[in-house]
Scaffold this motif. Sequence first.
Motif, PDB file in Angstrom:
ATOM      1  N   GLN A  62       0.851  -1.176   0.000  1.00 18.34           N
ATOM      2  CA  GLN A  62       0.000   0.000   0.000  1.00 18.34           C
ATOM      3  C   GLN A  62       0.891   1.231   0.000  1.00 18.34           C
ATOM      4  OE1 GLN A  62      -2.928  -0.233   3.048  1.00 18.34           O
ATOM      5  NE2 GLN A  62      -3.842   1.725   2.556  1.00 18.34           N
ATOM      6  N   VAL A  63       0.555   2.200  -0.841  1.00 22.69           N
ATOM      7  CA  VAL A  63       1.346   3.423  -0.962  1.00 22.69           C
ATOM      8  C   VAL A  63       0.909   4.426   0.089  1.00 22.69           C
ATOM      9  CG1 VAL A  63       1.904   5.378  -2.463  1.00 22.69           C
ATOM     10  CG2 VAL A  63       1.770   3.076  -3.410  1.00 22.69           C
ATOM     11  N   ARG A  64       1.876   5.014   0.771  1.00 26.72           N
ATOM     12  CA  ARG A  64       1.608   6.041   1.780  1.00 26.72           C
ATOM     13  C   ARG A  64       1.688   7.437   1.180  1.00 26.72           C
ATOM     14  NH1 ARG A  64       5.435   5.706   6.553  1.00 26.72           N
ATOM     15  NH2 ARG A  64       3.940   4.146   7.198  1.00 26.72           N
ATOM     16  N   LYS A  81      -3.671   8.664  -5.361  1.00 26.72           N
ATOM     17  CA  LYS A  81      -4.959   8.127  -5.802  1.00 26.72           C
ATOM     18  C   LYS A  81      -5.263   6.762  -5.224  1.00 26.72           C
ATOM     19  CE  LYS A  81      -7.297  10.019  -8.090  1.00 26.72           C
ATOM     20  NZ  LYS A  81      -8.337  10.992  -7.723  1.00 26.72           N
ATOM     21  N   SER A  82      -4.274   5.994  -4.833  1.00 28.17           N
ATOM     22  CA  SER A  82      -4.517   4.643  -4.349  1.00 28.17           C
ATOM     23  C   SER A  82      -4.266   4.567  -2.860  1.00 28.17           C
ATOM     24  CB  SER A  82      -3.605   3.650  -5.066  1.00 28.17           C
ATOM     25  OG  SER A  82      -3.785   2.367  -4.526  1.00 28.17           O
ATOM     26  N   GLU A 112       9.344   9.970  -6.166  1.00 28.82           N
ATOM     27  CA  GLU A 112       9.562   9.082  -5.029  1.00 28.82           C
ATOM     28  C   GLU A 112       8.219   8.538  -4.567  1.00 28.82           C
ATOM     29  OE1 GLU A 112      12.517  10.016  -1.891  1.00 28.82           O
ATOM     30  OE2 GLU A 112      10.788   9.911  -0.540  1.00 28.82           O
ATOM     31  N   VAL A 113       8.163   7.223  -4.362  1.00 30.96           N
ATOM     32  CA  VAL A 113       6.964   6.545  -3.875  1.00 30.96           C
ATOM     33  C   VAL A 113       7.329   5.870  -2.565  1.00 30.96           C
ATOM     34  CG1 VAL A 113       5.255   4.748  -4.332  1.00 30.96           C
ATOM     35  CG2 VAL A 113       6.118   6.156  -6.228  1.00 30.96           C
ATOM     36  N   GLU A 114       6.622   6.246  -1.507  1.00 28.74           N
ATOM     37  CA  GLU A 114       6.865   5.658  -0.189  1.00 28.74           C
ATOM     38  C   GLU A 114       5.693   4.749   0.165  1.00 28.74           C
ATOM     39  OE1 GLU A 114       6.987   7.275   4.346  1.00 28.74           O
ATOM     40  OE2 GLU A 114       7.914   8.538   2.811  1.00 28.74           O
ATOM     41  N   PHE A 115       6.010   3.523   0.588  1.00 27.39           N
ATOM     42  CA  PHE A 115       4.989   2.548   0.960  1.00 27.39           C
ATOM     43  C   PHE A 115       4.673   2.651   2.440  1.00 27.39           C
ATOM     44  CE2 PHE A 115       7.041   0.591  -2.754  1.00 27.39           C
ATOM     45  CZ  PHE A 115       5.924   0.372  -3.542  1.00 27.39           C
ATOM     46  N   GLY A 119       3.582  -4.799   4.150  1.00 28.79           N
ATOM     47  CA  GLY A 119       2.629  -5.414   3.243  1.00 28.79           C
ATOM     48  C   GLY A 119       2.540  -6.880   3.614  1.00 28.79           C
ATOM     49  N   GLY A 120       2.071  -7.684   2.699  1.00 28.18           N
ATOM     50  CA  GLY A 120       1.979  -9.112   2.971  1.00 28.18           C
ATOM     51  C   GLY A 120       2.177  -9.915   1.701  1.00 28.18           C
TER      52      GLY A 120
END
Length: 179
Positions: A62-64, A81-82, A112-115, A119-120
């Motif tokens: 999941q993106v934070r 958006k997600s 930059e994309v931070e999660f 996750g699983g």
Amino acid sequence: MKKLMLSAMGAVALVLASCGEAGRTQEAPGPRPDFPEELQGQRFELRLKGVNNPGYASALVQVRRISVTTMEGYSLPTRLKSRQSMDLTNPEQAYLIGRFVVPEGVDRVKVEVEFDDFGGYEDAASGGVIDTRVAPLRFESPVAYLAERGHAVVHLDLGQSLRAQGEARLLLPSLDVRY
């Protein structure tokens, strides 16, 4: 008693009918724009797709936060958006994770994309957590490449990116960006 019950049921039916009628006559609001119309610049999408799956049944992240800046470090307008978990084992899905606006005169951007922290995953033998705190996804992009199709799709290599650490997996991003 029957008359009172019938009268009450009739009144409830009328109230419900009028509520339903009001809902049908009111115009439904359209989709809200991500950015104000007066905001100048080119608008782009950022997508994420899992590739090279070595056999995971699921790999959920999941993106934070997303961040897009100029090469000089100026933040550009972005919209995440997600907010839902994304299963990166789905080979047909490039998830929309955000949108951003690049003003005229900017040739190159940093993304930059931070999660979220964890996750699983699940494979044929077991399942467990994916520790996504290690490193965000980072890349630089020429705006001319983005302008070709209006988006960038990050291909996250699951075989290279998910490293075993006991029952857990560490996300050490190995990626390729497609335009």
